[in-house]
Design a protein around this motif. Structure first.
Motif, PDB file in Angstrom:
ATOM      1  N   GLN A 195      -1.877   9.514  -2.055  1.00 47.14           N
ATOM      2  CA  GLN A 195      -2.271   8.133  -2.349  1.00 47.14           C
ATOM      3  C   GLN A 195      -1.432   7.118  -1.588  1.00 47.14           C
ATOM      4  O   GLN A 195      -1.484   5.924  -1.896  1.00 47.14           O
ATOM      5  CB  GLN A 195      -2.129   7.851  -3.849  1.00 47.14           C
ATOM      6  N   THR A 196      -0.672   7.558  -0.611  1.00 50.45           N
ATOM      7  CA  THR A 196       0.184   6.654   0.156  1.00 50.45           C
ATOM      8  C   THR A 196      -0.286   6.552   1.599  1.00 50.45           C
ATOM      9  O   THR A 196      -0.986   7.428   2.112  1.00 50.45           O
ATOM     10  CB  THR A 196       1.650   7.130   0.148  1.00 50.45           C
ATOM     11  N   ILE A 197       0.139   5.484   2.238  1.00 48.71           N
ATOM     12  CA  ILE A 197      -0.104   5.301   3.663  1.00 48.71           C
ATOM     13  C   ILE A 197       1.094   4.598   4.267  1.00 48.71           C
ATOM     14  O   ILE A 197       1.680   3.708   3.645  1.00 48.71           O
ATOM     15  CB  ILE A 197      -1.398   4.488   3.930  1.00 48.71           C
ATOM     16  N   VAL A 198       1.477   5.016   5.460  1.00 47.39           N
ATOM     17  CA  VAL A 198       2.564   4.396   6.213  1.00 47.39           C
ATOM     18  C   VAL A 198       1.939   3.656   7.390  1.00 47.39           C
ATOM     19  O   VAL A 198       1.094   4.205   8.105  1.00 47.39           O
ATOM     20  CB  VAL A 198       3.564   5.454   6.720  1.00 47.39           C
ATOM     21  N   GLY A 199       2.335   2.407   7.574  1.00 45.79           N
ATOM     22  CA  GLY A 199       1.779   1.615   8.665  1.00 45.79           C
ATOM     23  C   GLY A 199       2.856   0.923   9.468  1.00 45.79           C
ATOM     24  O   GLY A 199       4.056   1.038   9.185  1.00 45.79           O
ATOM     25  N   THR A 200       2.428   0.176  10.466  1.00 45.87           N
ATOM     26  CA  THR A 200       3.373  -0.544  11.325  1.00 45.87           C
ATOM     27  C   THR A 200       3.735  -1.878  10.683  1.00 45.87           C
ATOM     28  O   THR A 200       3.376  -2.946  11.160  1.00 45.87           O
ATOM     29  CB  THR A 200       2.784  -0.761  12.725  1.00 45.87           C
ATOM     30  N   GLY A 201       4.446  -1.783   9.587  1.00 43.81           N
ATOM     31  CA  GLY A 201       4.867  -2.956   8.841  1.00 43.81           C
ATOM     32  C   GLY A 201       3.967  -3.231   7.661  1.00 43.81           C
ATOM     33  O   GLY A 201       2.792  -2.837   7.637  1.00 43.81           O
ATOM     34  N   ALA A 202       4.510  -3.915   6.657  1.00 48.78           N
ATOM     35  CA  ALA A 202       3.722  -4.276   5.486  1.00 48.78           C
ATOM     36  C   ALA A 202       2.554  -5.179   5.861  1.00 48.78           C
ATOM     37  O   ALA A 202       1.477  -5.112   5.263  1.00 48.78           O
ATOM     38  CB  ALA A 202       4.615  -4.963   4.449  1.00 48.78           C
ATOM     39  N   LYS A 203       2.748  -6.033   6.871  1.00 47.23           N
ATOM     40  CA  LYS A 203       1.679  -6.953   7.277  1.00 47.23           C
ATOM     41  C   LYS A 203       0.435  -6.190   7.709  1.00 47.23           C
ATOM     42  O   LYS A 203      -0.685  -6.565   7.351  1.00 47.23           O
ATOM     43  CB  LYS A 203       2.158  -7.867   8.407  1.00 47.23           C
ATOM     44  N   GLN A 204       0.603  -5.111   8.479  1.00 50.10           N
ATOM     45  CA  GLN A 204      -0.565  -4.353   8.904  1.00 50.10           C
ATOM     46  C   GLN A 204      -1.301  -3.755   7.712  1.00 50.10           C
ATOM     47  O   GLN A 204      -2.537  -3.702   7.695  1.00 50.10           O
ATOM     48  CB  GLN A 204      -0.176  -3.228   9.867  1.00 50.10           C
ATOM     49  N   LEU A 205      -0.569  -3.321   6.699  1.00 53.69           N
ATOM     50  CA  LEU A 205      -1.210  -2.711   5.542  1.00 53.69           C
ATOM     51  C   LEU A 205      -1.969  -3.750   4.723  1.00 53.69           C
ATOM     52  O   LEU A 205      -3.032  -3.454   4.175  1.00 53.69           O
ATOM     53  CB  LEU A 205      -0.170  -1.990   4.696  1.00 53.69           C
ATOM     54  N   ILE A 206      -1.442  -4.959   4.642  1.00 50.57           N
ATOM     55  CA  ILE A 206      -2.187  -6.053   4.012  1.00 50.57           C
ATOM     56  C   ILE A 206      -3.475  -6.302   4.787  1.00 50.57           C
ATOM     57  O   ILE A 206      -4.558  -6.442   4.207  1.00 50.57           O
ATOM     58  CB  ILE A 206      -1.322  -7.320   3.950  1.00 50.57           C
ATOM     59  N   PHE A 207      -3.354  -6.348   6.090  1.00 47.98           N
ATOM     60  CA  PHE A 207      -4.513  -6.538   6.970  1.00 47.98           C
ATOM     61  C   PHE A 207      -5.534  -5.425   6.763  1.00 47.98           C
ATOM     62  O   PHE A 207      -6.729  -5.678   6.581  1.00 47.98           O
ATOM     63  CB  PHE A 207      -4.029  -6.568   8.423  1.00 47.98           C
ATOM     64  N   ASN A 208      -5.065  -4.180   6.796  1.00 45.95           N
ATOM     65  CA  ASN A 208      -5.965  -3.035   6.615  1.00 45.95           C
ATOM     66  C   ASN A 208      -6.685  -3.095   5.267  1.00 45.95           C
ATOM     67  O   ASN A 208      -7.890  -2.844   5.171  1.00 45.95           O
ATOM     68  CB  ASN A 208      -5.184  -1.727   6.701  1.00 45.95           C
ATOM     69  N   ALA A 209      -5.948  -3.406   4.221  1.00 43.96           N
ATOM     70  CA  ALA A 209      -6.520  -3.408   2.875  1.00 43.96           C
ATOM     71  C   ALA A 209      -7.612  -4.462   2.742  1.00 43.96           C
ATOM     72  O   ALA A 209      -8.686  -4.199   2.190  1.00 43.96           O
ATOM     73  CB  ALA A 209      -5.428  -3.645   1.847  1.00 43.96           C
ATOM     74  N   ALA A 226     -10.387 -14.207  -2.408  1.00 44.26           N
ATOM     75  CA  ALA A 226      -9.060 -13.676  -2.745  1.00 44.26           C
ATOM     76  C   ALA A 226      -8.219 -14.836  -3.266  1.00 44.26           C
ATOM     77  O   ALA A 226      -8.063 -15.847  -2.575  1.00 44.26           O
ATOM     78  CB  ALA A 226      -8.397 -13.045  -1.527  1.00 44.26           C
ATOM     79  N   ILE A 227      -7.702 -14.696  -4.476  1.00 42.92           N
ATOM     80  CA  ILE A 227      -6.867 -15.730  -5.074  1.00 42.92           C
ATOM     81  C   ILE A 227      -5.436 -15.585  -4.549  1.00 42.92           C
ATOM     82  O   ILE A 227      -4.850 -14.504  -4.612  1.00 42.92           O
ATOM     83  CB  ILE A 227      -6.891 -15.634  -6.608  1.00 42.92           C
ATOM     84  N   ILE A 228      -4.898 -16.702  -4.044  1.00 42.99           N
ATOM     85  CA  ILE A 228      -3.566 -16.701  -3.448  1.00 42.99           C
ATOM     86  C   ILE A 228      -2.748 -17.823  -4.088  1.00 42.99           C
ATOM     87  O   ILE A 228      -3.020 -19.003  -3.845  1.00 42.99           O
ATOM     88  CB  ILE A 228      -3.637 -16.912  -1.921  1.00 42.99           C
ATOM     89  N   PRO A 229      -1.766 -17.488  -4.910  1.00 41.97           N
ATOM     90  CA  PRO A 229      -0.902 -18.530  -5.475  1.00 41.97           C
ATOM     91  C   PRO A 229      -0.113 -19.227  -4.367  1.00 41.97           C
ATOM     92  O   PRO A 229       0.409 -18.578  -3.460  1.00 41.97           O
ATOM     93  CB  PRO A 229       0.032 -17.763  -6.411  1.00 41.97           C
ATOM     94  N   ALA A 230      -0.041 -20.549  -4.451  1.00 38.25           N
ATOM     95  CA  ALA A 230       0.724 -21.335  -3.476  1.00 38.25           C
ATOM     96  C   ALA A 230       1.924 -21.981  -4.165  1.00 38.25           C
ATOM     97  O   ALA A 230       1.791 -22.442  -5.294  1.00 38.25           O
ATOM     98  CB  ALA A 230      -0.162 -22.411  -2.855  1.00 38.25           C
ATOM     99  N   PRO A 231       3.070 -21.977  -3.487  1.00 45.24           N
ATOM    100  CA  PRO A 231       3.349 -21.609  -2.103  1.00 45.24           C
ATOM    101  C   PRO A 231       3.162 -20.105  -1.845  1.00 45.24           C
ATOM    102  O   PRO A 231       3.464 -19.293  -2.701  1.00 45.24           O
ATOM    103  CB  PRO A 231       4.813 -22.003  -1.909  1.00 45.24           C
ATOM    104  N   TYR A 232       2.645 -19.794  -0.651  1.00 49.03           N
ATOM    105  CA  TYR A 232       2.341 -18.414  -0.290  1.00 49.03           C
ATOM    106  C   TYR A 232       2.932 -18.084   1.074  1.00 49.03           C
ATOM    107  O   TYR A 232       3.257 -18.963   1.869  1.00 49.03           O
ATOM    108  CB  TYR A 232       0.834 -18.193  -0.249  1.00 49.03           C
ATOM    109  N   TRP A 233       3.068 -16.774   1.321  1.00 48.10           N
ATOM    110  CA  TRP A 233       3.455 -16.332   2.661  1.00 48.10           C
ATOM    111  C   TRP A 233       2.367 -16.749   3.641  1.00 48.10           C
ATOM    112  O   TRP A 233       1.162 -16.621   3.368  1.00 48.10           O
ATOM    113  CB  TRP A 233       3.650 -14.816   2.669  1.00 48.10           C
ATOM    114  N   VAL A 234       2.779 -17.238   4.791  1.00 45.27           N
ATOM    115  CA  VAL A 234       1.870 -17.939   5.702  1.00 45.27           C
ATOM    116  C   VAL A 234       0.635 -17.136   6.117  1.00 45.27           C
ATOM    117  O   VAL A 234      -0.420 -17.722   6.395  1.00 45.27           O
ATOM    118  CB  VAL A 234       2.623 -18.391   6.972  1.00 45.27           C
ATOM    119  N   SER A 235       0.720 -15.818   6.173  1.00 48.93           N
ATOM    120  CA  SER A 235      -0.370 -15.033   6.764  1.00 48.93           C
ATOM    121  C   SER A 235      -1.487 -14.656   5.791  1.00 48.93           C
ATOM    122  O   SER A 235      -2.562 -14.252   6.227  1.00 48.93           O
ATOM    123  CB  SER A 235       0.187 -13.753   7.402  1.00 48.93           C
TER     124      SER A 235
END
Length: 398
Positions: free
Chosen positions: A92-106, A117-126
């Motif tokens: 149930q795990t996956i390793v990617g090129t950084g957490a950002k790529q896994l967010i992108f993939n998901a 997608a609900i994003i609480p602000a302030p949020y990480w820019v990406s």
């Protein structure tokens, strides 16, 4: 060349833009202290570097399985089981090129056009831009200071029939807010009424906490929601491995399988040598984490104390991560020595870059104007110099 229309809605990352401006200024021989880019100033632990060296010498320089080497996936699963106290199997795990790529993939693997997608602000820019790239609609929810946390009431109000994700980041970039078990449990009560909504927990700053703050993640607090929680983490912040580009995630098997399929058609596996380093990071000595947190805590105090003498800036102490999110409303509407009036947080950050030689990121980039994010994962000397330069620049405003 034709550029896809979807790219017109995508911004350049604000933190990357400011960091690039700082690098250009330094390359031109101009003085600069970069408090914009969020990465530890410590070196990667020696045992991690040695593990990577051994792996390279041993010939571990070829393709691996798309989702990562078996040993690392098992170590990731064990980390979630023992440290975060929820069930997790290596498959149930996956390793990617950084957490950002896994967010992108998901998000790319799960969002259909116009899904929200609900994003609480302030949020990480990406977050918002990745949602847009995936064809979705970012729905930002303002979370007021000083807590900067999403309330159950605000979550309930933001939910619509098209909601598919809630993105939670704790400790938060840029505010340092940390959700307690009680607060996560309250959000879980709302989520139980909407079984079609998934939750993405970005826990990349998990290890960086101050005072009485205690880390909790939703998979631990609400195990009954496990079939719709994606937990993302990595070694970038905890082990000063930003450049090694290793993140990892766990979640529902169908989502993980889709992310692996997508990764197989993009980057394939993460760097084989970096995976060996990450394995050593997860299974080797961890004493550096507490040592670094003590240094961060000292630096946090240094910055907060210095900000008290910076006219127009006010800030509360963050509970986690290594940022101070300062309110700059008191510095807006004033005139620079050139005569130009500084109206926005963006103009203020540009003024400080040009006048003080200090790069910081305006709150607008995080969906929360009127603020500035200062990264204190820097040396005491650089922080002292930067804050004095900021103070002098702000004192020049009339």
């Amino acid at each position: 060349m034709q550029i896809a229309q979807r790219m017109q809605a995508i911004r350049v990352s604000g933190t990357i833009r400011l960091a690039n401006m700082a690098r250009e200024r330094a390359a031109a021989g101009l003085p600069i202290i970069d408090l914009a880019e969020g990465e530890p100033d410590f070196d990667t632990p020696s045992h991690v570097i040695e593990a990577a060296h051994r792996a390279a010498l041993d010939g571990q320089t070829r393709y691996t399985a798309v989702a990562g080497i078996a040993e690392l996936r098992e170590a990731v699963a064990e980390k979630f089981r023992t440290e975060n106290r929820f069930d997790c199997a290596a498959r149930q795990t996956i390793v990617g090129t950084g957490a950002k790529q896994l967010i992108f993939n998901a998000l790319l693997a799960s969002l259909n056009p116009e899904d929200e997608a609900i994003i609480p602000a302030p949020y990480w820019v990406s977050y918002p831009d990745i949602v847009k790239i995936a064809g979705g609609v970012p729905v930002t929810v303002q979370c007021d200071s000083p807590a900067f946390k999403l309330s159950p009431q605000a979550l309930h109000k933001a939910l619509t029939p098209r909601t598919r994700w809630l993105i939670l980041n704790s400790p938060c970039n840029p505010t340092g807010a940390v959700y307690s078990e009680v607060e996560l449990a309250a959000l879980s009560d709302v989520l139980r009424t909407r079984p079609e909504v998934g939750v993405m927990c970005d826990d990349i700053y998990e290890k960086i906490l101050y005072g009485s703050a205690v880390f909790a993640t939703l998979g631990q607090v609400a195990p009954d929601l496990a079939d719709r929680i994606l937990t993302i983490n990595g070694v970038s912040k905890s082990h000063a491995m930003t450049g090694w580009r290793i993140g990892f995630a766990t979640g529902p098997q169908d989502l993980i399988d889709a992310m692996i399929k997508l990764q197989g058609q993009s980057t394939t596996n993460a760097s084989s040598v970096a995976q060996a380093a990450a394995l050593a990071a997860l299974t080797g000595p961890q004493e550096h984490v507490s040592d670094w947190c003590r240094a961060y805590s000292r630096r946090r105090s240094l910055v907060l104390s210095a900000l008290e003498s910076c006219p127009g800036l006010t800030a509360s102490a963050p509970d986690g991560a290594f940022y101070v999110f300062a309110n700059c409303a008191g510095a807006l509407g004033k005139a620079a020595p050139s005569g130009s009036v500084i109206e926005t947080d963006i103009e203020l950050s540009e003024f400080l870059l040009e006048t003080a030689g200090v790069a910081i990121v305006p709150g607008t980039e995080f969906g929360y104007p009127g603020h500035q994010r200062l990264c204190f994962a820097k040396s005491d000397e650089n922080l002292t110099c930067a804050l004095e330069a900021i103070r002098e620049a702000l004192c020049s405003l009339t």
